[in-house]
Design a protein around this motif. Sequence first.
Motif, PDB file in Angstrom:
ATOM      1  N   ASP A 195       1.105  -0.856   0.165  1.00 48.04           N
ATOM      2  CA  ASP A 195       0.076  -0.331   0.178  1.00 48.04           C
ATOM      3  C   ASP A 195       0.721   1.074   0.103  1.00 48.04           C
ATOM      4  OD1 ASP A 195      -2.355  -1.791  -0.335  1.00 48.04           O
ATOM      5  OD2 ASP A 195      -2.566  -1.173   2.297  1.00 48.04           O
ATOM      6  N   SER A 196       0.730   2.462  -0.622  1.00 49.09           N
ATOM      7  CA  SER A 196       0.751   3.751  -0.392  1.00 49.09           C
ATOM      8  C   SER A 196       1.288   4.261   0.800  1.00 49.09           C
ATOM      9  CB  SER A 196      -0.218   4.400  -1.398  1.00 49.09           C
ATOM     10  OG  SER A 196      -1.117   4.826  -1.270  1.00 49.09           O
ATOM     11  N   ASP A 197       0.715   3.990   1.970  1.00 49.57           N
ATOM     12  CA  ASP A 197       0.595   4.533   2.848  1.00 49.57           C
ATOM     13  C   ASP A 197       1.743   4.380   4.230  1.00 49.57           C
ATOM     14  OD1 ASP A 197       0.373   2.289   4.456  1.00 49.57           O
ATOM     15  OD2 ASP A 197      -1.591   2.104   4.854  1.00 49.57           O
ATOM     16  N   ASP A 228      -1.226   7.163  -5.267  1.00 50.01           N
ATOM     17  CA  ASP A 228      -2.443   8.082  -3.678  1.00 50.01           C
ATOM     18  C   ASP A 228      -4.325   8.635  -4.829  1.00 50.01           C
ATOM     19  OD1 ASP A 228      -0.641   7.484  -1.951  1.00 50.01           O
ATOM     20  OD2 ASP A 228       0.466   9.623  -2.124  1.00 50.01           O
ATOM     21  N   VAL A 229      -4.819   7.868  -4.102  1.00 50.80           N
ATOM     22  CA  VAL A 229      -5.634   8.084  -4.077  1.00 50.80           C
ATOM     23  C   VAL A 229      -6.570   8.163  -3.050  1.00 50.80           C
ATOM     24  CG1 VAL A 229      -8.434   6.827  -5.668  1.00 50.80           C
ATOM     25  CG2 VAL A 229      -5.525   6.197  -6.713  1.00 50.80           C
ATOM     26  N   TYR A 230      -7.081   8.901  -2.764  1.00 50.57           N
ATOM     27  CA  TYR A 230      -8.094   8.466  -1.442  1.00 50.57           C
ATOM     28  C   TYR A 230      -9.153   8.216  -1.359  1.00 50.57           C
ATOM     29  CZ  TYR A 230      -4.218  10.865   0.316  1.00 50.57           C
ATOM     30  OH  TYR A 230      -3.334  11.808   0.427  1.00 50.57           O
ATOM     31  N   LYS A 237     -12.248   4.963   0.876  1.00 51.63           N
ATOM     32  CA  LYS A 237     -11.796   3.779   1.274  1.00 51.63           C
ATOM     33  C   LYS A 237     -12.245   2.233   0.326  1.00 51.63           C
ATOM     34  CE  LYS A 237     -16.860   3.746   2.917  1.00 51.63           C
ATOM     35  NZ  LYS A 237     -16.811   2.115   2.346  1.00 51.63           N
ATOM     36  N   PRO A 247     -12.649   5.123   5.760  1.00 48.70           N
ATOM     37  CA  PRO A 247     -10.721   4.963   5.562  1.00 48.70           C
ATOM     38  C   PRO A 247     -10.599   4.579   6.617  1.00 48.70           C
ATOM     39  CG  PRO A 247     -12.596   6.702   4.968  1.00 48.70           C
ATOM     40  CD  PRO A 247     -13.045   6.168   5.822  1.00 48.70           C
ATOM     41  N   GLU A 286      -4.200   7.028   6.645  1.00 48.09           N
ATOM     42  CA  GLU A 286      -4.268   8.345   6.163  1.00 48.09           C
ATOM     43  C   GLU A 286      -5.747   8.412   5.103  1.00 48.09           C
ATOM     44  OE1 GLU A 286      -0.220   7.663   4.603  1.00 48.09           O
ATOM     45  OE2 GLU A 286       0.175   6.780   6.453  1.00 48.09           O
ATOM     46  N   LYS A 339      -6.324   6.464   2.169  1.00 47.27           N
ATOM     47  CA  LYS A 339      -5.542   6.390   1.016  1.00 47.27           C
ATOM     48  C   LYS A 339      -6.007   4.916   0.855  1.00 47.27           C
ATOM     49  CE  LYS A 339      -1.646   9.229   0.949  1.00 47.27           C
ATOM     50  NZ  LYS A 339      -0.267   8.839   1.183  1.00 47.27           N
ATOM     51  N   LEU A 340      -6.543   5.069  -0.379  1.00 48.77           N
ATOM     52  CA  LEU A 340      -7.108   3.647  -1.205  1.00 48.77           C
ATOM     53  C   LEU A 340      -5.721   1.843  -0.896  1.00 48.77           C
ATOM     54  CD1 LEU A 340      -9.059   3.567  -4.513  1.00 48.77           C
ATOM     55  CD2 LEU A 340     -10.048   2.713  -1.588  1.00 48.77           C
TER      56      LEU A 340
END
Length: 199
Positions: A59-61, A87-89, A91, A98, A101, A103-104
């Motif tokens: 994941d990008s978090d 980075d896509v916001y 849930k 969500p 952070e 982010k998906l």
Amino acid sequence: MRRVREVVVVEGRYDKNALKQAVDAVVVETGGFGVFNDKERLALLRRLAEERGLILLTDSDGAGFVIRNFLKGAIPKERLKQAYIPDVYGKERRKSAPGKEGKLGVEGMPPEVLVQALERAGATFEDGGGAEPGAAITKGDLYELGLSGGPDSGTRRAALLKKLGLPERMTANALLEALNILYSREEFLEAAVGFGMEK
């Protein structure tokens, strides 16, 4: 569906499910932060890196980058490719809120985005027109070969692990997972007979 030669490493089972809908690949989970203390899992990842190469897709978090950085330090860099999702916001559907952070994660990405991430990482895509994968190695095979469920199965398993260059403390379940990634059923049964483990 395009086939990826390298083994793709993701954080958890939902990530794995999403990726399996996008590409034909061997996908291994880290179990999140569990990989930090799981010597068997780390040894398996090192072996897979040596045999086929790994692509890391977390994941990008922040948590995803902690796992990524840990594995970057544990796997030889020439055997590891890095795939990044944007980075896509939002849930994921299965979640009520969500993530921390917002982010998906990998599980929330559409298949085409996952394929693009693998392409940018330099994944080796193979022709998907080959033979269908053969039958899997099963717990029944391990039992019939005396590698599980018997009085001396631990000793026999240890001998096989040593011959195959796998971690000596692997449980029967971990062995089964590793065997199904590294060998076809036919190759494994042939090797087992060669070690005096008749089926």
